[in-house]
Design an enzyme around this catalytic site. Structure first.
Site, short mmCIF file in Angstrom:
data_model
loop_
_atom_site.label_atom_id
_atom_site.label_comp_id
_atom_site.label_asym_id
_atom_site.label_seq_id
_atom_site.Cartn_x
_atom_site.Cartn_y
_atom_site.Cartn_z
N ARG A 79 8.26 14.43 7.01
CA ARG A 79 8.68 13.39 6.08
C ARG A 79 8.00 13.62 4.73
O ARG A 79 6.79 13.80 4.65
CB ARG A 79 8.28 12.05 6.67
N TYR A 93 0.81 -1.23 0.00
CA TYR A 93 0.00 0.00 0.00
C TYR A 93 0.84 1.27 0.00
O TYR A 93 0.30 2.36 -0.02
CB TYR A 93 -1.00 0.01 1.16
C1 LIG Z 1 4.64 0.60 7.04
C2 LIG Z 1 5.49 -0.41 7.71
C3 LIG Z 1 4.95 -1.54 8.31
C4 LIG Z 1 3.45 -1.72 8.36
O1 LIG Z 1 3.04 -2.93 8.87
P1 LIG Z 1 1.51 -3.32 8.83
O2 LIG Z 1 1.44 -4.68 9.32
O3 LIG Z 1 1.05 -3.14 7.42
O4 LIG Z 1 0.76 -2.35 9.69
C5 LIG Z 1 5.80 -2.48 8.85
N1 LIG Z 1 7.14 -2.30 8.83
C6 LIG Z 1 7.69 -1.22 8.27
C7 LIG Z 1 9.18 -1.07 8.26
C8 LIG Z 1 6.89 -0.23 7.71
O5 LIG Z 1 7.44 0.85 7.19
#
Ligand SMILES: *Cc1c(COP(=O)(O)O)cnc(C)c1O
Length: 416
Positions: free
Chosen positions: A377, A228
């Site tokens: 950011r 996403y």
């Molecule tokens: C955005 C992000 C996530 C998001 O995890 P979700 O399970 O989709 O909420 C996890 N790790 C990193 C490093 C991210 O930048």
């Protein structure tokens, strides 16, 4: 000195400029948050309608076979593979990044525990500055496993190097840091981990679709990432998990739901894992959301990661240069590396009033986001961001800072 018309000239000769029409961007917005939620591909609307009306509405249960719903996690994984240096049959698009981390970490620990030479390795090493969910998932897993497993957090690159030792089972790192945009050398860190007998798990949340990644060439063991963000898959769209082919046969994770079974519709009471990447799945997937991931991936098929990288560096260089020229007398500190080799596709500046300044920017149509502490950011997404967008964003930032046009008492929203 560079002007707005110079930026327009850069857009005129930009090889990726034509891809912007593939996206629905609201008027009057400079969108610099594609690193958090990518914009909607135009085709997504049509695809959502087809899934709702035809596949669900009309074909109903038949769509599991007829529309290929059942195989979609692997089919989309094959489409994503070239963007991260993987091959068909190595990626599943499924579940969330957090859940996939749990699965690959558990599997990696198990692989280590099953070999006599590495069975005593009980530590997962990561950075304190890693994205919190990565740290939390590793913490949750080690605490739940107990049996001496533990998480070790490090603060600097030197400390990281030294911390990877004879007790390390797994090194888990996010390739591009969400806050600063610092990019690790995947090959060097992986080689070091292997030399010490550890496995390397990479989180590509801020890398997939943003920077070239070569999972196989760099020798990585496992990877996870979001669809996403830079891949424009839609809010909360399923994430992905990659398993190096050499580990697939030994890969076992504890969330062994029926979608990871070798023959789910024989309804056996015993679990037998599917061969190949299917064993990374758990249960039934959110088909509507999963289907839209393809619309984002299809846009990437029209270009290449090197072309995206070139433009990304040009956009981030331009943004840094313009901010430093136009806002020189304001207390802004660049948190992102200047050196291309270690820079992702974002630029972060710290400012003592980072949150209110970002709120003022958003009100004026320049959408970035804010991360603690003090970080503004800005994500740069070469598929739809123009050089004039960079100019306009800095123009508005300079006006807000020069005129102190921000409200220092701005209330924090739940999502910053
Ligand atoms: C955005 C992000 C996530 C998001 O995890 P979700 O399970 O989709 O909420 C996890 N790790 C990193 C490093 C991210 O930048």
């Amino acid at each position: 000195m560079l002007t707005r018309s110079d930026c327009a000239a850069l857009d005129a000769k930009d090889a990726l400029a034509g891809l912007r029409v593939e996206f629905d961007l609201p008027d009057g917005v400079v969108y610099l948050d594609g690193n958090s939620l990518g914009v909607r591909p135009k085709k997504a609307l049509e695809r959502a309608r087809a899934v709702l009306e035809q596949e669900w509405g009309n074909d109903l249960i038949r769509s599991w076979n007829k529309a290929g719903w059942f195989d979609m996690p692997l089919r989309l994984g094959d489409k994503l593979a070239p963007l991260v240096g993987a091959n068909p049959g190595e990626i599943a698009v499924t579940d969330s990044t957090s859940l996939n981390l749990f699965k690959v970490l558990a599997a990696a620990l198990r692989i280590q525990s099953e070999k006599s030479e590495s069975a005593g390795r009980k530590t997962i090493v990561t950075e304190r500055a890693n994205f919190p969910t990565d740290v939390y998932m590793a913490q949750g897993l080690t605490e739940w496993l107990d049996r001496g497993y533990r998480l070790r957090l490090v603060d600097t690159s030197d400390e990281l190097s030294a911390a990877i030792d004879s007790e390390t089972a797994v090194v888990m790192l996010t390739h591009v840091n969400y806050r600063t945009g610092y990019m690790h050398d995947m090959r060097a860190v992986t080689e070091h981990a292997h030399a010490q007998g550890a496995l390397a798990v990479w989180d590509l949340a801020h890398s997939a679709g943003a920077v070239p990644v070569n999972l196989n060439e760099d020798g990585a063991d496992f990877a996870v990432g979001c669809t996403y963000k830079y891949l424009n898959g839609g809010p909360g769209a399923p994430a992905f998990a990659w398993i190096a082919p050499r580990h697939q046969a030994a890969f076992r994770h504890p969330l062994s739901g029926w979608w990871s079974h070798a023959t789910p519709f024989t309804m056996q009471p015993e679990f037998t894992p599917a061969s190949g990447i299917r064993r990374a799945l758990c249960g039934t997937q959110p088909i509507l959301s999963l289907a839209l991931v393809e619309c984002g991936l299809d846009v990437f098929a029209q270009t290449s990661m090197p072309a995206i990288r070139n433009k990304s560096l040009a956009l981030t260089d331009l943004f840094i240069a313009l901010v430093e020229r136009r806002c020189a007398h304001h207390p802004l500190t660049l948190a992102t590396p200047r050196e291309h080799r270690v820079r992702g596709s974002q630029v972060s500046f710290a400012h003592p009033h980072g949150y209110p300044v970002m709120q003022a920017l958003i009100e004026r149509g320049v959408i970035g986001d804010y991360r603690e502490p003090e970080i503004m950011r800005f994500g740069f997404t070469p598929l739809y961001t123009r050089f004039i967008d960079v100019w306009d964003a800095v123009d508005i930032l300079a006006d807000i800072l020069d005129g102190q046009k921000y409200d220092v008492s701005a209330k924090r929203d739940a999502v910053t």
